[in-house]
Structure formats: structure tokens, C-alpha cells
Motif scaffolding. Structure first.
Motif, PDB file in Angstrom:
ATOM      1  N   GLU A 140      34.071 -14.365 -27.362  1.00  0.00           N
ATOM      2  CA  GLU A 140      34.404 -13.754 -26.067  1.00  0.00           C
ATOM      3  C   GLU A 140      33.656 -14.453 -24.936  1.00  0.00           C
ATOM      4  N   ALA A 141      32.362 -14.757 -25.175  1.00  0.00           N
ATOM      5  CA  ALA A 141      31.557 -15.458 -24.159  1.00  0.00           C
ATOM      6  C   ALA A 141      32.165 -16.832 -23.866  1.00  0.00           C
ATOM      7  N   GLU A 142      32.619 -17.496 -24.920  1.00  0.00           N
ATOM      8  CA  GLU A 142      33.228 -18.822 -24.776  1.00  0.00           C
ATOM      9  C   GLU A 142      34.482 -18.729 -23.898  1.00  0.00           C
ATOM     10  N   ARG A 143      35.306 -17.709 -24.161  1.00  0.00           N
ATOM     11  CA  ARG A 143      36.560 -17.579 -23.413  1.00  0.00           C
ATOM     12  C   ARG A 143      36.302 -17.196 -21.956  1.00  0.00           C
ATOM     13  N   ILE A 144      35.303 -16.338 -21.726  1.00  0.00           N
ATOM     14  CA  ILE A 144      34.953 -15.976 -20.343  1.00  0.00           C
ATOM     15  C   ILE A 144      34.483 -17.235 -19.605  1.00  0.00           C
ATOM     16  N   ALA A 145      33.616 -18.021 -20.264  1.00  0.00           N
ATOM     17  CA  ALA A 145      33.098 -19.247 -19.645  1.00  0.00           C
ATOM     18  C   ALA A 145      34.232 -20.231 -19.360  1.00  0.00           C
ATOM     19  N   LEU A 146      35.225 -20.260 -20.235  1.00  0.00           N
ATOM     20  CA  LEU A 146      36.340 -21.197 -20.043  1.00  0.00           C
ATOM     21  C   LEU A 146      37.256 -20.785 -18.892  1.00  0.00           C
ATOM     22  N   ILE A 147      37.573 -19.487 -18.821  1.00  0.00           N
ATOM     23  CA  ILE A 147      38.486 -19.099 -17.730  1.00  0.00           C
ATOM     24  C   ILE A 147      37.754 -19.121 -16.383  1.00  0.00           C
TER      25      ILE A 147
END
Lengths: 429, 234
Positions: A140-147
Motif C-alpha cells: 500500500e505504501a508503495e502504491r501511495i508513493a507511486l501515485i
């Protein structure tokens, strides 16, 4: 139609105290392209990302020589690079500065609340927007950082080892997110060992060996792909034979239930297990399914809401971050001068190395062998291979294999299928 | 798990690990003002602290956080009790008469004061805080959000380390030493992870009308009570 050049790197060399790390790296990245950087651990993949962002020079005092151009502008410092680049580090939660994902996306972009909510829905992470950033899983942290890269209108996204902390499902979600970002026109540089995972997305592959880079068009032509194939064979050799005759019962759990004091729902429901000596039990399940909570209950850190646990005295629990287990500043002290035991895990060369300077793989080996020294009867290990490259992960499994042969009983909580290679029994939570 | 450790666990989780609930979408400035007035009421007349306490309780009930208030009250009761009992001890040592009314007053003042501060901390609006702080300095803004981000992260890791070292039968000073090493590492990781973002922070205000309205009613009632108390005491 010819695509716009977003990033041009020419003759980039990086060295530390005149020892070269990267030599004459040259490549070009076009708009909407994805480049995969791969190679064995320590070959300089992360150093290359740090050099592109200016971090290598400014934070690590590395000597960086060569030309970097982004959208035609020569880049000399991190503040110039930061106009175009969004960088997601290997442990993605360190790329999030705000206490809540919504505030992270809101504070680091010019967009309004409606836009951010809409963006989060598109990337299927809307349900996590208002939660605490500390409670986000790695995926989830990875996806937040990506968007965030998209919300803050950056041109290039650098992603370091995006999948090393993720379970299968989260890996796929992250790959889908990256694919969408690419479709939206962002250029991406991805660092990973798992070349097969990215095969459907990347346009080219930069393979680094001995400081030099070579470009490939197909992941299946890269040397690392073939190295990983032969590594899989070694996993098969690890199998532990299950022999249930004349075994002592080490741990008994009957009808175990647990819920956190501020929660209405039980995270562990009616769990039963009977562990005998010499077994390797694999507790499997996706991130957030309660595997770590279960280990903490078995260790006695948490008290069950209901149920019964009969455990041996002095159980040792090695958490996901092995540094939380280690309690001495140097290796030899942690092992109570046990040089022989250091040899068991190939740490004899690092006996006087401060813990802070050990690699993640070395720390994990040290924590496991230190726990084995203190209590050989039952070891509980949380995610022993997470964050490690396949070679280091195999090393850890080899050590666990050796400890079991030496009379240990081990319970491992992990989302990694690699554990299946050594497990004698598995339970899903 | 003892009731005290359950309370501490729940309180720290509610302070640092709960998400951005609706109760945190009001105005921090109104809450700070509310806490100051509540403390002034308690100083003026400790037994009228029933007014701010009732208002705080209503707020917690409204946002389904009553459990946090109860556990919070229990945790802050420990230092409050200690303060009032140390007063008893001091009087006893000095061979002066012990006034139960005075002891109770000290307890109420400490308890209500601490609860008012806890109330603010439970309901900080990060958007307002960063927006106001950027008017002073952008570095301060980054420091503030980072503090709210790093503190729970570090606390979560510290809890785990303490428990695991307890299983190892390690001495507390060794755990503390390792916590220092880990905090250094966390600082380095956050520095690298956020290095490029440090110059691109753009704080904006974000509120929920309903929460603002509730907070306004709370402060009006509290202020009116304070003015009324002041008026009566003259």
C-alpha cells in the motif's frame, strides 16, 4: 513518430575514495518508456538511482562524473533533479512524509481533494487514504508513493526494489500501478532482480556487472534470468523429510482467539496447532492476515483473548526487522564470543563489525543464529526472507535447514512461497 | 494483559496509529482555545470542571471515541494521583494538617488539565497545522509533518524491540542502546526517501463543516461558562 527524450545519461561514473562503483554508464529514456535496471546485489543499481537524483553526491559524498540531462536541462544537483524526478526507495514507507496518505498526496501536489480521491479510486487505494501511514502495508505504501508521482506532475519515477517486501498479490497490484503510470505518459526506471515479473511492462533492460552496463531488449536474454533459473534448482535440494515417529511435542495450541483492545473483530479465530520437535511449520497468508500477531501470541508477547497455549520456556522470536532482535553493538558480543557458531552462518569475517554496518542478509543470519544459541528448542521467525535478494534468501533457508538438523523446531510466518522448500507442515491464516 | 498496559496500548494506538478520523477535520486552533479556557475554568473553580469534561465527553461520544476517553482518563489519573498524594506526603512531613478538599482539588486540576491537552492531541488537524506553520517557515512545516510521521513509526518499532529483548532477558540499557542505533538508521532512511520532496511542500487547508460546527458550539458553551463563572466570583 519519434518520442521525446526525457532522460539522457552519458558516461556516468561513480566512485568512492577512488574505488569505482559504476563505469561509463550511458543510456536514454524516452517519454512513457520503462527501463529495468538489474544485476546481482552490490553491483551498483541503487547507486545509479542515487547518482541520477543527486543524492549520491550530496548525502553519500560519492564522486559522480558524467552528464545527466532531463528534458533537455543539464542536472547538477538534487534540487534541479527534484523538479522532474520522483524517487521511491526500497522500503517504501520511508518515501512517505505525512502521517496520513491523503495528507501526503494533498500536501505534495497542486491538486484538490476531489482529484486526489478520484486518482486513488483509479488506482484502487481509496480505502486507505484516511488511515495512518504507519499502518500501511509495504504494498500500500508503495502504491501511495507511486501515485504521488502522478499527482505531483513529475516526469520520471525511480523505483528501487519495488517488490522485495511484497506478497504475490501486492506484487501484481504494484506492477498494475506502474503499468497505469506508464500509460499516463510517465517514464519509469525500475530496479529489481525479479526480471520476469516486469517482462510485460519494460521496454529495455540495463544489466550491470562489474560496474559496466549492457542494454538488453528482452528480459529472457539477460544473464540474471538464467542465474535465477539455476537458483530454483537449489531450492528443491533443501527439502526436509517429515518423520513423525518418536517426536516430542514442543508446542500445543487449542482454540486460540485474539482481538486488539480497540478492535471489535477477532484477527485470530479458533487456531489450533500441535508442533513436534524437528518440524518446520510455515504459517502462510497475505499481508495483514494476522501472521505476525499469531507469532506474538505463540511467543507470549500478546495474551490470547480465548484459548490455550502450552509452550516451552524461553521461546525466541525474531521479528521481520532482525535489528529488533539484536541487542549488542558488535557481532562477537551478540554471539557471546561463539566463533564456532559464527562460522555456521559465515559471519566469522565480520566478528568485530558494528551491527549498523552489517547488510540486511548478515543481520538476519546473525539474529537467527543468536536466537538458536539462546533457545534451540523453538524459534519463531517472522518473514525471514523479506527484503532479501534470491541469493541471500537461499542463504537464510540453508541456515534454517542446518538448524533443524541440529535439533531445532522452527515456526516461520511468511508470505513467500520460498518457505515451502523447507516446510514440513503449513497452516493458512 | 493488565488494565493499565491495555490502557497505555490503546491510548498510544489512538494517538498515533488511528487514521484521519472526522473528529480530526475540525480546527486545531479552536481546540487549543477550548483547552486554555477549560484550564482557566479549572483554575478558577475545580468543581466546575464538570462543564468542560461534559463537553469533551459529548465530542468523544459523537465521534465514537468514548473508549479512548475512558482509557485516557485512566492513564492520566496516575500522574494526577501522584501529584495529589505527594502533596499529602509533603504536608505530613511538615506536620501540617491534611486538607482532603485541597488534595481533591489538586487531583481534579491535574486530571482535567491533562484530559484537555489529550483532547487537543487526539483531534489535531494536520492540514491546518501545516498551513499555519508554513506562514512562519517551510522548514517548520516539514519538521511538523515529519514529526507526526516519524514518532508513531519509531514508537511502533520501539514497542516491538522492548518486548523481544524482554523475551531474550536482556537488560534495559542494552535495548536503549539498540534503539539509538535504530533511530539513527530511521533518520538516514527518511532523509534519503524524502530528500527530493523537501522543497516541494504545498500545504492547503481542509476541513469538514460538521466537525467545525460541533467545535464552535463546544467553544461557545465553554467560553460562556467561563465568563459566567468569572462574573459570579466577582
Amino acid at each position: 513518430m519519434k518520442k521525446q527524450k526525457v532522460l539522457e545519461v552519458n558516461d556516468l561514473s561513480v566512485s568512492v575514495c577512488s574505488r569505482p562503483i559504476l563505469k561509463n554508464i550511458t543510456f536514454t529514456l524516452h517519454l512513457g518508456e520503462a527501463l529495468l535496471i538489474t544485476g546481482r546485489s552490490g553491483c551498483g543499481k541503487t547507486t545509479l538511482l542515487r547518482a541520477l537524483t543527486g543524492i549520491a553526491k550530496e548525502l553519500y559524498n560519492l564522486n559522480v562524473v558524467g552528464r545527466i540531462k532531463i528534458c533537455g536541462e543539464k542536472i547538477h544537483s538534487s534540487s534541479e533533479a527534484s523538479k522532474y524526478i520522483h524517487y521511491v526507495v526500497q522500503e517504501p514507507w520511508f518515501s512517505i512524509s505525512a502521517p496520513y496518505p491523503i495528507s501526503e498526496l494533498f500536501i505534495h501536489s497542486y491538486k484538490n481533494q476531489q482529484y486526489i480521491e478520484c486518482l486513488a479510486k483509479t488506482f484502487s487505494i481509496y480505502h486507505k487514504l484516511w488511515e495512518s501511514s504507519t499502518n500501511l502495508s509495504a504494498g500500500e505504501a508503495e502504491r501511495i508513493a507511486l501515485i504521488e508521482a502522478f499527482a505531483s506532475d513529475k516526469k520520471i519515477v525511480l523505483i528501487d526494489e519495488a517488490t522485495s517486501y511484497l506478497d504475490k498479490k501486492s506484487k501484481e497490484l504494484v506492477v498494475d500501478t506502474v503499468k497505469k503510470l506508464k500509460e499516463y505518459g510517465l517514464s519509469l526506471i525500475i530496479v529489481d532482480h525479479n526480471v520476469e515479473l516486469w517482462s510485460r511492462i519494460v521496454d529495455s533492460i540495463l544489466y550491470i556487472e562489474d560496474g559496466y552496463a549492457k542494454i538488453f531488449d528482452n528480459v529472457y536474454e539477460t544473464p540474471i534470468y538464467h542465474q535465477l533459473l539455476s537458483l530454483r534448482e537449489k531450492y528443491r535440494e533443501l527439502k526436509i523429510n517429515k518423520n513423525s515417529k518418536n517426536k516430542d511435542t514442543i508446542l500445543e495450541v487449542y482454540d486460540l482467539w485474539y482481538k486488539y483492545p480497540d478492535s471489535n473483530d477477532y484477527i485470530i479465530k479458533s487456531f489450533n496447532i500441535n508442533v513436534t520437535s524437528g518440524e518446520v511449520i510455515w504459517i502462510k497468508g497475505s499481508s495483514g492476515s494476522g501472521k505476525t500477531t499469531l507469532l506474538k501470541l505463540l511467543a507470549g508477547i500478546l495474551k490470547p483473548s480465548r484459548g490455550y497455549i502450552k509452550r516451552p520456556r524461553n521461546i525466541q522470536f525474531i521479528p521481520e526487522n532482525p535489528l529488533h532482535y539484536i541487542s549488542n553493538p558488535i557481532v562477537v558480543e551478540e554471539l557471546r564470543n561463539g566463533i564456532e557458531i559464527a562460522k555456521l552462518v559465515n559471519l566469522e569475517g565480520s566478528l568485530y563489525t558494528p551491527i549498523a554496518f552489517l547488510s540486511s542478509g548478515e543481520r538476519r543470519r546473525l539474529a537467527i543464529v543468536s536466537a538458536f544459541m539462546r533457545q534451540s528448542k523453538l524459534l519463531l521467525i517472522d518473514e525471514p526472507t523479506v527484503g532479501l535478494d534470491p541469493w541471500n534468501a537461499l542463504n537464510i533457508l540453508n541456515i534454517i535447514h542446518r538448524l533443524v538438523k541440529n535439533g531445532s523446531t522452527i515456526i516461520i510466518a511468511s508470505h513467500s512461497d520460498d518457505i515451502g522448500a523447507i516446510a514440513t507442515n503449513s497452516y493458512e491464516v | 494483559m493488565s488494565i493499565l498496559s491495555r490502557s497505555i496500548m490503546l491510548l498510544s494506538r489512538s494517538l498515533f496509529l488511528y487514521g484521519l478520523t472526522e473528529s480530526r477535520m475540525g480546527s486545531t486552533m479552536i481546540l487549543i482555545l477550548f483547552a486554555i479556557i477549560s484550564i482557566l475554568i479549572v483554575i478558577k473553580n475545580p468543581f466546575l470542571s464538570i462543564i468542560p469534561i461534559t463537553l469533551i465527553t459529548i465530542y468523544y461520544i459523537l465521534y465514537s471515541m468514548i473508549k479512548q476517553l475512558l482509557y485516557g482518563a485512566l492513564v492520566v489519573a496516575i500522574p494526577s494521583l501522584w501529584m495529589s498524594l505527594s502533596n499529602v506526603l509533603a504536608l505530613y512531613i511538615m506536620a501540617k494538617p491534611i486538607d482532603i478538599f485541597n488534595v481533591l482539588t489538586i487531583f481534579i486540576k491535574a486530571e482535567v488539565g491533562a484530559l484537555a491537552i489529550l483532547f487537543v492531541m487526539h483531534n489535531i488537524n494536520i492540514f491546518e497545522l501545516t498551513y499555519i506553520s508554513q506562514l512562519l517557515s517551510k522548514k517548520l512545516t516539514f519538521t511538523l509533518i515529519l514529526l507526526m510521521r516519524v514518532l508513531p513509526h519509531f514508537l511502533k518499532e520501539a514497542y516491538e524491540m522492548i518486548y523481544i529483548h524482554k523475551l531474550k532477558n536482556e537488560k534495559m540499557w542494552k535495548t536503549l542502546a539498540m534503539l539509538f542505533i535504530r533511530s539513527d538508521e530511521i533518520t538516514a532512511f527518511f532523509t534519503e526517501g524524502l530528500y527530493l520532496k523537501r522543497n516541494h511542500i504545498k500545504p492547503k487547508l481542509l476541513y469538514k463543516k460538521h466537525t467545525l460546527l460541533v467545535q464552535l458550539i463546544l467553544i461557545i458553551v465553554n467560553t460562556t461558562s467561563f465568563v459566567f463563572i468569572k462574573h459570579i466570583s466577582y
